[in-house]
Scaffold this active site. Structure first.
Site, short mmCIF file in Angstrom:
data_model
loop_
_atom_site.label_atom_id
_atom_site.label_comp_id
_atom_site.label_asym_id
_atom_site.label_seq_id
_atom_site.Cartn_x
_atom_site.Cartn_y
_atom_site.Cartn_z
CE LYS A 60 55.23 90.98 67.31
NZ LYS A 60 55.73 92.71 67.61
CD GLU A 84 55.71 94.77 59.24
OE1 GLU A 84 54.33 94.81 59.55
OE2 GLU A 84 56.40 94.02 60.08
CG ASP A 107 56.58 96.74 66.56
OD1 ASP A 107 57.17 97.54 65.82
OD2 ASP A 107 55.98 95.59 66.16
CG ASP A 115 52.96 96.47 64.22
OD1 ASP A 115 54.06 96.01 63.79
OD2 ASP A 115 51.98 96.45 63.60
CG ASN A 116 53.25 92.95 64.64
OD1 ASN A 116 54.13 93.44 65.21
ND2 ASN A 116 53.30 93.06 63.21
N1 LIG Z 1 60.50 92.04 76.06
C1 LIG Z 1 61.31 92.40 75.04
N2 LIG Z 1 61.74 93.72 75.61
C2 LIG Z 1 62.51 94.64 74.61
C3 LIG Z 1 62.73 94.09 73.41
N3 LIG Z 1 63.09 94.58 72.32
C4 LIG Z 1 63.07 93.56 71.23
N4 LIG Z 1 62.46 92.36 71.89
C5 LIG Z 1 62.30 91.37 70.96
C6 LIG Z 1 61.31 91.57 69.94
C7 LIG Z 1 61.73 91.03 68.70
C8 LIG Z 1 60.97 91.42 67.48
C9 LIG Z 1 59.34 91.85 67.68
N5 LIG Z 1 58.69 91.97 66.59
C10 LIG Z 1 58.27 90.91 65.82
O1 LIG Z 1 58.44 89.78 66.04
C11 LIG Z 1 57.54 91.06 64.56
C12 LIG Z 1 57.33 89.95 63.76
C13 LIG Z 1 56.58 90.17 62.31
C14 LIG Z 1 56.77 89.04 61.41
C15 LIG Z 1 57.49 88.10 61.29
C16 LIG Z 1 57.53 87.09 60.43
C17 LIG Z 1 56.24 86.89 59.62
F1 LIG Z 1 56.23 85.96 58.90
C18 LIG Z 1 55.31 87.74 59.79
C19 LIG Z 1 55.32 88.87 60.68
C20 LIG Z 1 56.13 91.28 62.07
C21 LIG Z 1 56.34 92.59 62.88
O2 LIG Z 1 55.64 93.90 62.83
C22 LIG Z 1 56.91 92.38 64.15
O3 LIG Z 1 56.81 93.35 64.96
C23 LIG Z 1 62.25 92.60 73.03
N6 LIG Z 1 61.52 92.00 74.02
MG LIG Z 2 55.60 94.76 64.49
#
Ligand SMILES: Nc1ncc2ncn(CCCCCNC(=O)c3cc(-c4ccc(F)cc4)cc(O)c3O)c2n1
Ligand SMILES: [Mg+2]
Length: 215
Positions: free
Chosen positions: A144, A199, A141, A169-170
């Site tokens: 992406k 969500e 999660d 997820d996603n």
């Molecule tokens: N490598 C590494 N290691 C460890 C880490 N810990 C954090 N990160 C960085 C992750 C930053 C958040 C990731 N999640 C998402 O971006 C996300 C986005 C949406 C979404 C947003 C806008 C829309 F219009 C529609 C849908 C919906 C979701 O359910 C999502 O999970 C890492 N990276």
């Molecule tokens: Mg997500």
């Protein structure tokens, strides 16, 4: 300065949820994110699918990539038997600080190991640092575009074995096309799509469950 969204989510938990009651923490976050401010938690609809996969796998060791505020961490940890644990990786120190407090409020800190850092940096150290043999369940999660490289890294590090379940997820929104193509076409995975919604919205999204079949 203004509070951050994660800080407002924590406040909702601390004012609406009961200490030591994980379900009330989940309900408080879902209510806040549905009626006050959207946030990227896996949410209640996809969260129920996550619950069913956790119950089906009954994992001893879980890896979660991307903690955010700890919502899915609490969903997973509340279903784990004594002795089982979830290691959750969070890149953003501000998110990690909030997640620690949400996990503590739910009373599940003994089942959770929150690690601050990037997945690509930490995965190679999992065996040595945490004494993990292999993961029973991995919940993806995080970024992406990291789903596929991190899956390959987990394979290379011997952290995925026959029967390990990957739950992503996603896979539709924001989408992870290269990851989907890989797990759906690889002879080493048995993959299935659980159709749902992004969500707290009506947009399509879903979870992809992929079982590793061994080499
Ligand atoms: N490598 C590494 N290691 C460890 C880490 N810990 C954090 N990160 C960085 C992750 C930053 C958040 C990731 N999640 C998402 O971006 C996300 C986005 C949406 C979404 C947003 C806008 C829309 F219009 C529609 C849908 C919906 C979701 O359910 C999502 O999970 C890492 N990276
Ligand atoms: Mg997500």
């Amino acid at each position: 300065t203004r509070t951050s969204r994660p800080q407002r989510i924590l406040k909702a938990v601390q004012t609406k949820a009961t200490v030591g009651d994980p379900q009330s923490v989940i309900t408080a976050i879902d209510h806040f994110c549905r009626h006050r401010e959207w946030a990227m938690n896996v949410g209640d609809e996809k969260g129920s699918i996550l619950d069913s996969v956790v119950n089906e796998v009954s994992p001893v060791t879980v890896l979660e990539l991307g903690t955010y505020c700890g919502y899915s961490t609490v969903r997973i940890a509340r279903l784990l038997p004594p002795g089982a644990c979830v290691i959750t990786l969070e890149f953003n120190p501000d998110y990690a600080a909030i997640a620690r407090q949400v996990i503590k409020w739910s009373g599940l800190e003994d089942k959770v190991q929150l690690v601050e850092g990037a997945s690509g940096d930490w995965i190679p150290w999992m065996k040595e640092h945490f004494g993990v043999q292999a993961f029973d369940l991995v919940f993806l999660d995080h970024w992406k575009e990291r789903y596929l490289p991190d899956t390959k890294l987990l394979e290379e590090c011997g952290l995925i074995q026959k029967g390990t379940v990957l739950l992503a997820d996603n896979v539709i929104c924001p989408g992870t096309p290269d990851y989907l193509e890989y797990v759906r076409n690889s002879p080493h995975y048995n993959s299935q799509y659980y159709r749902s919604h992004l969500e707290y919205t009506k947009a399509e999204d879903g979870l992809e469950k992929s079982v590793f079949l061994g080499y």
